[in-house]
Write an enzyme that holds these catalytic residues in place. Structure first.
Site, short mmCIF file in Angstrom:
data_model
loop_
_atom_site.label_atom_id
_atom_site.label_comp_id
_atom_site.label_asym_id
_atom_site.label_seq_id
_atom_site.Cartn_x
_atom_site.Cartn_y
_atom_site.Cartn_z
N ASN A 155 -59.04 -25.64 2.97
CA ASN A 155 -59.98 -26.76 2.95
C ASN A 155 -59.44 -27.84 2.00
O ASN A 155 -59.39 -27.62 0.79
CB ASN A 155 -61.34 -26.24 2.48
CG ASN A 155 -62.40 -27.33 2.42
OD1 ASN A 155 -62.10 -28.51 2.54
ND2 ASN A 155 -63.64 -26.92 2.21
N HIS A 180 -64.16 -30.96 10.25
CA HIS A 180 -63.76 -30.64 8.87
C HIS A 180 -63.32 -29.18 8.85
O HIS A 180 -63.93 -28.32 9.47
CB HIS A 180 -64.94 -30.86 7.92
CG HIS A 180 -64.67 -30.36 6.54
ND1 HIS A 180 -63.54 -30.72 5.85
CD2 HIS A 180 -65.37 -29.53 5.73
CE1 HIS A 180 -63.56 -30.12 4.67
NE2 HIS A 180 -64.66 -29.39 4.58
N CYS A 220 -66.34 -33.57 1.04
CA CYS A 220 -65.59 -33.29 2.27
C CYS A 220 -65.90 -34.29 3.38
O CYS A 220 -65.17 -34.36 4.37
CB CYS A 220 -65.86 -31.87 2.75
SG CYS A 220 -65.39 -30.64 1.54
O1 UT7 Z 1 -66.09 -27.90 2.48
C1 UT7 Z 1 -67.46 -27.84 2.26
C2 UT7 Z 1 -68.07 -26.83 3.05
N1 UT7 Z 1 -67.69 -25.51 2.59
C3 UT7 Z 1 -68.00 -24.52 3.35
O2 UT7 Z 1 -68.49 -24.79 4.42
C4 UT7 Z 1 -67.78 -23.11 2.91
C5 UT7 Z 1 -68.93 -22.31 3.38
N2 UT7 Z 1 -68.93 -20.90 3.03
C6 UT7 Z 1 -68.00 -20.04 3.48
O3 UT7 Z 1 -67.04 -20.40 4.11
C7 UT7 Z 1 -68.24 -18.56 3.23
O4 UT7 Z 1 -69.54 -18.38 2.77
C8 UT7 Z 1 -67.24 -17.92 2.22
C9 UT7 Z 1 -65.88 -17.83 2.86
C10 UT7 Z 1 -67.17 -18.76 0.97
C11 UT7 Z 1 -67.69 -16.53 1.86
O5 UT7 Z 1 -67.80 -15.74 3.03
P1 UT7 Z 1 -69.10 -14.85 3.30
O6 UT7 Z 1 -68.88 -14.12 4.54
O7 UT7 Z 1 -70.29 -15.80 3.24
O8 UT7 Z 1 -69.07 -13.87 2.09
P2 UT7 Z 1 -70.16 -13.66 0.94
O9 UT7 Z 1 -70.16 -14.83 0.02
O10 UT7 Z 1 -71.45 -13.27 1.58
O11 UT7 Z 1 -69.54 -12.42 0.19
C12 UT7 Z 1 -69.41 -11.15 0.81
C13 UT7 Z 1 -68.73 -10.21 -0.16
C14 UT7 Z 1 -69.33 -10.22 -1.55
O12 UT7 Z 1 -69.31 -8.91 -2.05
P3 UT7 Z 1 -70.64 -8.03 -2.07
O13 UT7 Z 1 -71.62 -8.80 -2.90
O14 UT7 Z 1 -71.06 -7.90 -0.63
O15 UT7 Z 1 -70.19 -6.75 -2.69
C15 UT7 Z 1 -68.36 -11.08 -2.34
O16 UT7 Z 1 -68.36 -10.78 -3.70
O17 UT7 Z 1 -67.36 -10.60 -0.30
C16 UT7 Z 1 -67.05 -10.72 -1.69
N3 UT7 Z 1 -66.02 -11.74 -1.86
C17 UT7 Z 1 -64.71 -11.49 -1.76
N4 UT7 Z 1 -64.03 -10.35 -1.53
C18 UT7 Z 1 -62.69 -10.43 -1.47
C19 UT7 Z 1 -66.19 -13.07 -2.09
N5 UT7 Z 1 -65.00 -13.69 -2.16
C20 UT7 Z 1 -64.06 -12.72 -1.95
C21 UT7 Z 1 -62.65 -12.74 -1.90
N6 UT7 Z 1 -62.02 -11.58 -1.65
N7 UT7 Z 1 -61.94 -13.88 -2.06
#
Ligand code: UT7
Length: 323
Positions: free
Chosen positions: A280, A250, A113
């Site tokens: 993204n 970004h 990225c």
């Molecule tokens: O381009 C390079 C840089 N990239 C980034 O900067 C991305 C960085 N990361 C993020 O943007 C975020 O971490 C995400 C958007 C990927 C995830 O958001 P989060 O608030 O960190 O969620 P999480 O990974 O902590 O997941 C929370 C919950 C989980 O369920 P449990 O374990 O709490 O039951 C996931 O399984 O949300 C669940 N989950 C989803 N639920 C519905 C993960 N993806 C999804 C989804 N829909 N698409």
């Protein structure tokens, strides 16, 4: 003294749009979850017969037209991508041929990225050392090809697209108010490579693999790295943050963008945001944001713009540019 001036910006987004509601039918997710956690509502997806080079060529043609030059005027083409058309030669070669840029030398850069920022930095150095006068710098991706469409942790995040800029050498006398790239700072930390990676690669598995991300960890590093490198470039150039007209970050997650802007004390009205309808687009995200800024007439000649990127590697980068 020579400065690298951006004289034209171009962009291209594929016609096909994939909404959060479409994704609800593909994986266990919801429009509400995606919008609340990421700020994304829809993303563009390349058609079957489109590749990274075909997107890049359209963005490049747009930038060339906006700069008022021809393909033969270009001395250097650098294309940043994680999703090349072929393993070899570089995707930039297809772009060179399509543009009739017969006087250029061309190559690809891979810094995920942050790729566009790395490519821009290389072009800036070639210009400042008087090796080239006119460079075409492109960020282009077909991330949809390396996304696992059954992995809800990643498939909701990414989109396809391409952005391009023409950068020209210009002799300046008044350093303070002259247009051009003031400075670009690049960073990497390969120890963190497994936090955002693909499940394969040419040499390791003889495949391209699919995107894998430890989202929460990447998120944590993203806000810190983006705000630190932005502050670093402010300190290095001696510019005041309050003099920055726009932040062009970004586009990975709206919460990351808002968190970074807050740490830097930059109000959201001064931030270019394309994420809701593009997702993204990795290396394409910053040039597409520049393109949107120019197209919407938010970014104007003379504006001081702070670019800020972070991606797999980890790689991260900051740049200050007077348009
Ligand atoms: O381009 C390079 C840089 N990239 C980034 O900067 C991305 C960085 N990361 C993020 O943007 C975020 O971490 C995400 C958007 C990927 C995830 O958001 P989060 O608030 O960190 O969620 P999480 O990974 O902590 O997941 C929370 C919950 C989980 O369920 P449990 O374990 O709490 O039951 C996931 O399984 O949300 C669940 N989950 C989803 N639920 C519905 C993960 N993806 C999804 C989804 N829909 N698409």
């Amino acid at each position: 003294m020579i400065r690298s001036i951006i004289t034209g910006v171009g962009g291209y987004l594929p016609e096909k749009i994939l909404t959060n509601f479409d994704l609800e039918k593909m994986v266990e997710t919801s429009d509400e979850w995606i919008r609340e956690r990421t700020g994304i509502q829809s993303r563009h997806i390349a058609a079957d017969d489109q590749t990274t080079s075909s997107l890049a060529i359209l963005a490049a043609k747009d930038a060339i037209q906006n700069a008022g030059i021809n393909g033969e005027d270009i001395d250097l083409i650098i294309l940043a991508t994680t999703t090349p058309d072929d393993t070899t030669p570089a995707t930039a070669m297809r772009v060179q041929a399509a543009l009739g840029a017969v006087n250029a030398f061309a190559f690809d850069v891979q810094a995920a990225c942050s790729g566009f920022m790395y490519a821009l930095s290389v072009a800036d150095k070639f210009i400042k050392t008087k090796t080239v006068k006119t460079a075409l710098v492109i960020g282009a991706e077909t991330l949809s090809r390396i996304v696992d469409w059954q992995d809800r942790n990643t498939c909701v995040l990414f989109g396809d697209g391409a952005g391009a800029v023409i950068v020209k050498a210009e002799e300046i006398s008044d350093q303070d108010n002259a247009s051009g790239i003031l400075d670009i700072i690049l960073h990497s930390d390969g120890r963190l490579r497994d936090l955002l990676t693909t499940t394969g690669g040419v040499s390791r598995t003889k495949t391209a693999g699919f995107v894998h991300m430890e989202g929460r960890e990447v998120f944590r590093h993203a806000v810190t790295n983006l705000s630190n490198v932005a502050q670093e470039i402010i300190d290095t150039t001696g510019i005041k943050l309050s003099d920055v007209d726009y932040l062009v970050p970004h586009q990975a997650n709206l919460r990351i963008i808002e968190g970074t802007a807050k740490k830097l004390d930059i109000p959201m009205e001064k931030v270019i945001v394309t994420l809701p309808h593009q997702g993204n687009t990795s290396a394409a995200s910053i040039p597409l944001a520049l393109y949107e800024g120019v197209r919407s007439q938010k970014l104007k000649k003379g504006d001081l713009v702070l670019l800020d990127a972070m991606g797999a590697g980890f790689t991260w980068a900051g740049a200050l540019i007077r348009l």
